[in-house]
Design a protein around this motif. Sequence first.
Motif, short mmCIF file in Angstrom:
data_model
loop_
_atom_site.label_atom_id
_atom_site.label_comp_id
_atom_site.label_asym_id
_atom_site.label_seq_id
_atom_site.Cartn_x
_atom_site.Cartn_y
_atom_site.Cartn_z
N ASP A 130 64.54 51.43 18.88
CA ASP A 130 65.80 51.81 18.41
C ASP A 130 66.70 50.43 18.19
O ASP A 130 67.43 50.37 17.21
CB ASP A 130 66.59 52.20 19.91
CG ASP A 130 67.93 52.63 19.53
OD1 ASP A 130 68.51 53.53 18.82
OD2 ASP A 130 68.80 52.17 20.28
N ARG A 160 68.44 49.80 14.70
CA ARG A 160 69.70 49.76 14.49
C ARG A 160 70.36 47.99 13.95
O ARG A 160 71.29 47.94 13.27
CB ARG A 160 70.47 49.49 15.85
CG ARG A 160 70.60 50.99 16.48
CD ARG A 160 71.51 51.18 17.67
NE ARG A 160 70.81 50.65 18.92
CZ ARG A 160 71.26 49.51 19.46
NH1 ARG A 160 72.29 48.70 19.17
NH2 ARG A 160 70.63 49.15 20.64
N HIS A 161 69.45 47.04 14.18
CA HIS A 161 69.54 45.73 13.49
C HIS A 161 68.85 45.54 12.36
O HIS A 161 68.61 44.32 11.98
CB HIS A 161 69.27 44.87 14.53
CG HIS A 161 70.40 44.65 15.85
ND1 HIS A 161 71.64 44.00 15.72
CD2 HIS A 161 70.54 45.47 16.91
CE1 HIS A 161 72.21 44.37 17.03
NE2 HIS A 161 71.66 45.20 17.62
#
Length: 327
Positions: free
Chosen positions: A42, A46-47
Amino acid sequence: MPGTLTISLDFELLWGIFDKVGTRYRPEYFSNTRKVIPQMLDLFARHEIHVTWATVGMLFAENEEEWKEYSPSFLPSYREKKYSAYHWAKEHGIRPEVHFAPELIRQIIQTPYQELGSHSYAHYYTLMRGQSPEQFREDLRASQRIAGEKFGVKLKSLVFPRNHINELYLGICLEEGFEVVRGNPKNWFWQETQHEDESKKWFRSADCFFPLGSRTSYPFEELTFHSKEPVILPASRILRPYTNSNPFFNGVRLARILNEMERAAQLQEIYHLWWHPHNFGNNPQASMQELKKIISTYDRLREIHGMESLSMEELGYRVAKNSFIKI
């Protein structure tokens, strides 16, 4: 090229340490690992962090029956049987919670920016006496077969277990579809031999805190492409496990990585960070906090210096493409 952060993870669960711990492992160590991997995924998604998950092929199996089905008929004949995953399983039995992880592999495949790579099928040691090139080839074929038939994936990147790189086997890697291999850092104490050298292990550990070798990042121009061997991407640094016993050294160790990342971004060099997901098993929360600091530093370096995140496959493709352009 701008500075590049490449992350490769050696995903192995008990297959990676059975010859060191035997049956003396704590079940919660691996249950913590299973819980923390989705958190890593996750965070990476997200990055937009591109990561290569070099995975032991045996983890792809659903159960013992499938594990046996995909195992090669030509098994490694190590002189010391204790290094054989097959021998260990015969002696101690199979435990699905520490030997199989198909559900996690599906999550890796389904997560953006993640590459599924190989850590061999049976955590194969290419420098051990008794094994042969053909046994290694059969091991790689087993990895490709289970990845292709079960998950529809062609594996491109390979990490040699224990970083035991047998240079005579590199041609076999390419012939079996592996176009990129992780290499060791260039410092002398990272050059591996058949049996682990205690003095080298001491220098490796100490170098995580204090600079004992040369700069760990390297320019893109140092990477070369050969038509008969995979592209070799040297590692820069291992993220060693967080330890509760010495918080000061935790800080020093992490600061060393962050400073090296900063230097790589400034010099427009490659920084290749790696670790085992199970390294987070003892202290998952503290380990995730460290990883968040690493990712936060990357975000800042991307904004200021244009640093990129590339998987092993992506970086290897750049090297090959650049070589053809030069020609």
